[in-house]
Structure formats: C-alpha cells, structure tokens
Design a protein around this motif. Structure first.
Motif, PDB file in Angstrom:
ATOM      1  N   SER A   6       0.712  -1.128   0.104  1.00  0.00           N
ATOM      2  CA  SER A   6      -0.030  -0.024   0.141  1.00  0.00           C
ATOM      3  C   SER A   6       0.826   1.208   0.112  1.00  0.00           C
ATOM      4  CB  SER A   6      -1.156  -0.018   1.178  1.00  0.00           C
ATOM      5  OG  SER A   6      -0.454  -0.220   2.296  1.00  0.00           O
ATOM      6  N   VAL A   7       2.279   1.167   0.406  1.00  0.00           N
ATOM      7  CA  VAL A   7       3.007   2.318   0.584  1.00  0.00           C
ATOM      8  C   VAL A   7       4.589   1.843   0.273  1.00  0.00           C
ATOM      9  CG1 VAL A   7       3.764   4.361   1.934  1.00  0.00           C
ATOM     10  CG2 VAL A   7       1.593   3.411   2.389  1.00  0.00           C
ATOM     11  N   ARG A   8       5.150   2.454  -0.481  1.00  0.00           N
ATOM     12  CA  ARG A   8       6.637   2.240  -0.970  1.00  0.00           C
ATOM     13  C   ARG A   8       7.237   3.339  -1.170  1.00  0.00           C
ATOM     14  NH1 ARG A   8       7.785   0.364  -6.371  1.00  0.00           N
ATOM     15  NH2 ARG A   8       5.671   0.498  -7.449  1.00  0.00           N
ATOM     16  N   TYR A   9       8.409   3.530  -0.869  1.00  0.00           N
ATOM     17  CA  TYR A   9       9.621   4.827  -1.307  1.00  0.00           C
ATOM     18  C   TYR A   9      10.319   4.236  -2.280  1.00  0.00           C
ATOM     19  CZ  TYR A   9      12.664   8.381  -0.216  1.00  0.00           C
ATOM     20  OH  TYR A   9      13.599   9.533  -0.295  1.00  0.00           O
ATOM     21  N   LEU A  10      10.459   5.426  -3.049  1.00  0.00           N
ATOM     22  CA  LEU A  10      11.481   5.148  -4.231  1.00  0.00           C
ATOM     23  C   LEU A  10      12.713   6.094  -4.042  1.00  0.00           C
ATOM     24  CD1 LEU A  10       9.268   5.059  -7.349  1.00  0.00           C
ATOM     25  CD2 LEU A  10      10.060   3.286  -5.938  1.00  0.00           C
ATOM     26  N   LYS A  11      13.938   5.442  -3.391  1.00  0.00           N
ATOM     27  CA  LYS A  11      14.880   6.217  -2.855  1.00  0.00           C
ATOM     28  C   LYS A  11      15.474   7.229  -3.783  1.00  0.00           C
ATOM     29  CE  LYS A  11      19.081   6.112  -0.072  1.00  0.00           C
ATOM     30  NZ  LYS A  11      20.032   4.831   0.666  1.00  0.00           N
ATOM     31  N   GLU A  12      15.660   6.755  -4.948  1.00  0.00           N
ATOM     32  CA  GLU A  12      16.517   7.397  -6.073  1.00  0.00           C
ATOM     33  C   GLU A  12      15.720   8.686  -6.529  1.00  0.00           C
ATOM     34  OE1 GLU A  12      19.832   7.143  -6.933  1.00  0.00           O
ATOM     35  OE2 GLU A  12      19.588   5.623  -5.228  1.00  0.00           O
ATOM     36  N   GLU A  13      14.402   8.504  -6.800  1.00  0.00           N
ATOM     37  CA  GLU A  13      13.325   9.470  -7.188  1.00  0.00           C
ATOM     38  C   GLU A  13      12.899  10.358  -5.906  1.00  0.00           C
ATOM     39  OE1 GLU A  13      13.377   6.137  -7.672  1.00  0.00           O
ATOM     40  OE2 GLU A  13      13.282   5.728  -9.954  1.00  0.00           O
ATOM     41  N   ASN A  14      13.104  10.024  -4.848  1.00  0.00           N
ATOM     42  CA  ASN A  14      12.550  10.475  -3.515  1.00  0.00           C
ATOM     43  C   ASN A  14      10.931  10.814  -3.994  1.00  0.00           C
ATOM     44  OD1 ASN A  14      12.651  11.859  -1.141  1.00  0.00           O
ATOM     45  ND2 ASN A  14      12.782  13.958  -2.076  1.00  0.00           N
ATOM     46  N   GLN A  15      10.338   9.576  -3.993  1.00  0.00           N
ATOM     47  CA  GLN A  15       8.851   9.765  -4.268  1.00  0.00           C
ATOM     48  C   GLN A  15       8.215   8.421  -3.471  1.00  0.00           C
ATOM     49  OE1 GLN A  15       8.809   9.376  -8.401  1.00  0.00           O
ATOM     50  NE2 GLN A  15       8.531  11.718  -9.028  1.00  0.00           N
ATOM     51  N   ILE A  16       6.975   8.667  -3.124  1.00  0.00           N
ATOM     52  CA  ILE A  16       6.147   7.760  -2.418  1.00  0.00           C
ATOM     53  C   ILE A  16       5.295   7.294  -3.349  1.00  0.00           C
ATOM     54  CG2 ILE A  16       4.515   7.293  -0.421  1.00  0.00           C
ATOM     55  CD1 ILE A  16       5.993   9.700   0.918  1.00  0.00           C
ATOM     56  N   ILE A  17       5.105   6.039  -3.515  1.00  0.00           N
ATOM     57  CA  ILE A  17       4.096   5.392  -4.282  1.00  0.00           C
ATOM     58  C   ILE A  17       3.070   4.570  -3.406  1.00  0.00           C
ATOM     59  CG2 ILE A  17       3.635   3.727  -6.067  1.00  0.00           C
ATOM     60  CD1 ILE A  17       5.643   5.786  -6.848  1.00  0.00           C
ATOM     61  N   ILE A  18       1.909   5.096  -3.478  1.00  0.00           N
ATOM     62  CA  ILE A  18       0.554   4.698  -2.818  1.00  0.00           C
ATOM     63  C   ILE A  18      -0.450   3.887  -3.533  1.00  0.00           C
ATOM     64  CG2 ILE A  18       1.008   6.152  -0.981  1.00  0.00           C
ATOM     65  CD1 ILE A  18      -1.674   7.569  -1.693  1.00  0.00           C
ATOM     66  N   LEU A  19      -1.152   2.814  -3.105  1.00  0.00           N
ATOM     67  CA  LEU A  19      -2.104   2.224  -3.824  1.00  0.00           C
ATOM     68  C   LEU A  19      -3.213   3.231  -3.453  1.00  0.00           C
ATOM     69  CD1 LEU A  19      -3.649  -0.259  -5.261  1.00  0.00           C
ATOM     70  CD2 LEU A  19      -4.044  -1.141  -2.614  1.00  0.00           C
ATOM     71  N   ASP A  20      -3.995   3.761  -4.576  1.00  0.00           N
ATOM     72  CA  ASP A  20      -5.109   4.544  -4.438  1.00  0.00           C
ATOM     73  C   ASP A  20      -6.240   3.536  -3.927  1.00  0.00           C
ATOM     74  OD1 ASP A  20      -7.152   6.314  -4.512  1.00  0.00           O
ATOM     75  OD2 ASP A  20      -6.619   7.044  -6.455  1.00  0.00           O
ATOM     76  N   GLN A  21      -6.659   3.797  -2.559  1.00  0.00           N
ATOM     77  CA  GLN A  21      -7.731   2.849  -2.161  1.00  0.00           C
ATOM     78  C   GLN A  21      -8.960   3.152  -2.503  1.00  0.00           C
ATOM     79  OE1 GLN A  21      -6.951   0.924   1.685  1.00  0.00           O
ATOM     80  NE2 GLN A  21      -4.705   1.162   1.418  1.00  0.00           N
ATOM     81  N   THR A  22      -9.107   4.682  -2.874  1.00  0.00           N
ATOM     82  CA  THR A  22     -10.488   5.103  -3.384  1.00  0.00           C
ATOM     83  C   THR A  22     -11.067   4.487  -4.521  1.00  0.00           C
ATOM     84  OG1 THR A  22      -9.769   6.938  -4.334  1.00  0.00           O
ATOM     85  CG2 THR A  22     -10.110   7.261  -2.142  1.00  0.00           C
ATOM     86  N   LEU A  23     -10.167   3.789  -5.284  1.00  0.00           N
ATOM     87  CA  LEU A  23     -10.704   3.295  -6.648  1.00  0.00           C
ATOM     88  C   LEU A  23     -10.805   1.879  -6.627  1.00  0.00           C
ATOM     89  CD1 LEU A  23      -7.900   5.010  -9.041  1.00  0.00           C
ATOM     90  CD2 LEU A  23     -10.139   5.843  -8.567  1.00  0.00           C
ATOM     91  N   LEU A  24     -10.514   1.258  -5.399  1.00  0.00           N
ATOM     92  CA  LEU A  24     -10.796  -0.225  -5.225  1.00  0.00           C
ATOM     93  C   LEU A  24     -12.226  -0.605  -5.035  1.00  0.00           C
ATOM     94  CD1 LEU A  24      -7.894  -1.214  -2.973  1.00  0.00           C
ATOM     95  CD2 LEU A  24      -8.106  -1.830  -5.589  1.00  0.00           C
ATOM     96  N   PRO A  25     -12.976  -1.480  -5.430  1.00  0.00           N
ATOM     97  CA  PRO A  25     -12.309  -2.828  -5.963  1.00  0.00           C
ATOM     98  C   PRO A  25     -12.142  -2.634  -7.582  1.00  0.00           C
ATOM     99  CG  PRO A  25     -14.538  -3.050  -5.598  1.00  0.00           C
ATOM    100  CD  PRO A  25     -14.436  -1.767  -5.235  1.00  0.00           C
ATOM    101  N   THR A  26     -12.685  -1.748  -8.414  1.00  0.00           N
ATOM    102  CA  THR A  26     -12.683  -1.738  -9.833  1.00  0.00           C
ATOM    103  C   THR A  26     -11.565  -1.410 -10.411  1.00  0.00           C
ATOM    104  OG1 THR A  26     -13.630   0.468  -9.814  1.00  0.00           O
ATOM    105  CG2 THR A  26     -15.097  -1.348  -9.781  1.00  0.00           C
ATOM    106  N   LYS A  27     -10.454  -0.704  -9.706  1.00  0.00           N
ATOM    107  CA  LYS A  27      -9.077  -0.362 -10.442  1.00  0.00           C
ATOM    108  C   LYS A  27      -8.176  -0.485  -9.242  1.00  0.00           C
ATOM    109  CE  LYS A  27     -11.036   3.244 -13.613  1.00  0.00           C
ATOM    110  NZ  LYS A  27     -11.131   4.679 -14.195  1.00  0.00           N
ATOM    111  N   GLU A  28      -7.350  -1.093  -9.689  1.00  0.00           N
ATOM    112  CA  GLU A  28      -5.874  -1.314  -8.840  1.00  0.00           C
ATOM    113  C   GLU A  28      -4.891  -0.225  -9.593  1.00  0.00           C
ATOM    114  OE1 GLU A  28      -2.330  -4.545  -7.257  1.00  0.00           O
ATOM    115  OE2 GLU A  28      -4.303  -5.108  -8.170  1.00  0.00           O
ATOM    116  N   GLU A  29      -4.787   0.952  -9.002  1.00  0.00           N
ATOM    117  CA  GLU A  29      -3.929   2.009  -9.492  1.00  0.00           C
ATOM    118  C   GLU A  29      -3.002   2.725  -8.204  1.00  0.00           C
ATOM    119  OE1 GLU A  29      -5.902   4.795 -11.996  1.00  0.00           O
ATOM    120  OE2 GLU A  29      -6.817   3.569 -13.250  1.00  0.00           O
ATOM    121  N   TYR A  30      -1.919   3.051  -8.848  1.00  0.00           N
ATOM    122  CA  TYR A  30      -0.963   3.588  -7.828  1.00  0.00           C
ATOM    123  C   TYR A  30      -0.693   5.142  -8.036  1.00  0.00           C
ATOM    124  CZ  TYR A  30      -0.261  -1.181  -6.291  1.00  0.00           C
ATOM    125  OH  TYR A  30      -0.423  -2.352  -6.045  1.00  0.00           O
ATOM    126  N   LEU A  31      -0.707   5.894  -7.002  1.00  0.00           N
ATOM    127  CA  LEU A  31      -0.353   7.263  -7.089  1.00  0.00           C
ATOM    128  C   LEU A  31       1.075   7.598  -7.015  1.00  0.00           C
ATOM    129  CD1 LEU A  31      -3.388   8.965  -5.005  1.00  0.00           C
ATOM    130  CD2 LEU A  31      -2.656   9.073  -7.604  1.00  0.00           C
TER     131      LEU A  31
END
Length: 349
Positions: A6-31
């Motif tokens: 649900s949450v992960r950090y990209l060190k090189e890019e200094n960005q956070i990737i999160i699973l957008d839980q408002t779109l579930l269950p029809t879409k599994e997308e990441y912000l």
C-alpha cells in the motif's frame, strides 16, 4: 499472502508510491507522491488509509520533504522540519499511529543534532524504512497471537478494513486469516460493508478474494441476524487508537458490533500494534473523533441519496468501551478483559 504494497518509497526518485484505495475494487492504481501537500491530500481523501499505513506514509513523507530542504545548519533544518511534521500531523486526528510515526521521526532529528544535515537526511530515510519493517513484523506477531484464540474451521466477522493494504503486511485483524491460509487452516470471514465509505465491501472483500480466502459480504445491519443464526464464532476488528484503560477507537459501527457480540455470547477481539496504544489518553472519552463531510452520506460515490439541505452527523469513528472487549491482541501478547492495570502492566506508563 496478498502481494500488494500500500505504501513504498523510491529512494532514487525521492517519491512515495501509494495504492489509491478510493478506486478499489474496480481499479488497482497507484499514485506517485512528490510533495507533502499531495500526501496530506491523499491521507485526508483516504487514498491511503488504515492507521499503520497512514503512519508509514507520514514517516516517508517527512523524510521525502527533508531531502528537499536547502539548508546547511542544524538549527535551520530543525526549524523547517518541525513545520513539515506539524503540517502532516494536521491531516487526520484520530489514528494515533500518525503522531507516533512523526514523533519517532522528530526524535531522530533531536538525537542526531551533532550530525551534518546530509547525514540527518539519510537517517530519516532509514528510520522510515525501519517503521515500515517493524510494522510488518508486528502484524505477523499479532496474527500469531490471534491464532491461539481461534480454531480451524471457524468463521470470523470483521468490520471495516484492517488487512494487508491498511498496514505494511498481513494486517492486524486479518493477520490470523492470512497466517491460517499459509498453514493450510480454514478460517472463513464475514465482512461488514462498513457504511458510509464501504471499506469492508470495497477493500476487505477485494484483498481476501485476491488471496483466495473464503469471504462473505453483508450489510452492516445484517450483523445481528448472522450472529443469531450461529454463523459467527468470533469478531476481530482493528483499531485506530487504544486508550490507557483499554477503550478502543475504530471505524464507526464497531461499537454496535461489540454490543451485538456480547448479546450473542461471541468473543470480540481488538487487534493492533503498540503504535496504536496511547497511554497518555486515559479513557476513550478523550480520543478525538474525526467528523467528515456530509457529502459522504448524502451523495455517496456520486449518487444523491438524501434530500438537499438535510442535516448530517458523520463521525468517522466510535469508541468501544473496554468492558465489551474480550481481548486486545498486540505483537506483545494478548490482554484478556483489558483494563488500565493490565494495560499498564504490559505497556508501562
């Protein structure tokens, strides 16, 4: 085990990737999150949700923002960093994990004032990584302890979503379900839909079905009937804050489920890591309860279901008194029939 982060950090890019839980269950997308403003918004909008996951996201958010501070002195860094954590702390008031994680991050800055700003930035990323790693370990231990209270073939009722996507891994209330699956046991689940945002319907059923676990969805007002019919052997819920006396705040509707469980002689368990324990809050009456916008009830998911101008009361959480809780399950062990003395014996002052 559900293979979703649900949450992960990209060190090189200094960005956070999160699973957008408002779109579930029809879409599994990441912000992709690049600023604390966008993270604050994601927390408020429940794109990232679940008390432990919010804490993890906030820790990474503070570390991410710290990397961008263009200062060289400790004093200047500390001043700007305090503003960052204060801003993130304002996103949601009830889940204590948010404040627990930010306090840990702030303590790193305080404890390493002798280091350079560059070293502090590295330390903050390492601490956020540690918070996530520890959460996964705590959740697995919660599952281990919870399994001692359950038997193969039983059926569990849960409310809201306290699963893998609400934490780093395994979940809290759902941790024993995942562990049972790994070990060849069979635990079935009834999931309350969890009005008004349907976290049970949208999230709990989605992740359990994805993991191949037997789950049945019911509306919130069916819980009494399925208990009366003997379909439920135990109730397990997560929590957003547990007070020093054992009162537990969780998603709105949990208190009602606890009352029903007591009426039908069904054990009611609350599962949560020590990051949800707030020994500074004496009782549940002192826990701040978030109130959310009326539109979530009157126009849920874009469809108007109430007349224009109707008055609305929309608390996001309620508090279950400790007298209704059969046991609190943490990574440290099980507290049966919790009260202040038992809580302090395990968690201290």
């Amino acid at each position: 085990m559900l293979q979703v982060e649900s949450v992960r950090y990209l060190k090189e890019e200094n960005q956070i990737i999160i699973l957008d839980q408002t779109l579930l269950p029809t879409k599994e997308e990441y912000l992709t999150i690049s600023t604390i403003e966008s993270l604050w918004e994601a927390i408020v909008k429940l794109q990232v949700r679940g008390a432990p996951a919010i804490g993890i996201a906030a820790a990474y958010g503070a570390a991410m923002a710290a990397q961008k501070l263009d200062v060289t002195s400790y004093e200047a860094f500390n001043q700007e960093y305090q503003a960052i954590t204060a801003y993130l702390a304002s996103s949601r008031p009830t889940a204590v994990n948010l404040f627990w994680a930010l306090n840990r991050m702030e303590q790193i800055v305080k404890d390493h004032s002798h280091q350079s700003v560059a070293q502090l930035k590295v330390q903050l990323i390492e601490e956020a990584d540690l918070i996530k790693k520890e959460d996964a370990q705590m959740c697995k231990q919660i599952g281990e302890h919870a399994l001692t209270l359950l038997e193969d073939g039983q059926t569990v009722l849960t409310h809201c979503n306290a699963g893998a996507i609400a934490t780093a891994q395994y979940g809290t209330a759902l941790a024993p379900i995942y562990l049972a699956k790994e070990r060849g046991m069979t635990l079935r689940v009834y999931a309350d839909e969890t009005r008004p945002l349907l976290q049970g319907a949208r999230l709990t059923t989605w992740e359990l079905m994805k993991a191949g676990i037997d789950v049945t969805l019911i509306t919130d007002n069916m819980a009494a009937m399925v208990m009366q019919q003997g379909k439920i052997d135990a109730v397990i819920v997560g929590c957003d804050r547990i007070a020093a006396n054992g009162d537990a705040a969780n998603k709105i509707g949990t208190y009602g489920v606890a009352v029903l469980a007591e009426k039908h002689g069904i054990p009611f368990y609350v599962a949560g890591p020590t990051s949800t324990i707030d020994m500074d809050t004496k009782t549940g009456s002192e826990i701040p309860i978030e109130e959310r916008e009326a539109i979530e009830i009157t126009n849920g998911f874009g469809k108007q279901t109430a007349p224009d101008g109707v008055k609305v009361y929309n608390p996001a959480f309620d508090v279950t008194p400790h007298e209704l809780i059969t046991a609190i399950i943490t990574e440290k062990g099980v507290i049966e029939r919790p009260d202040e003395a038992k809580m302090r014996a395990m968690f201290g002052e």
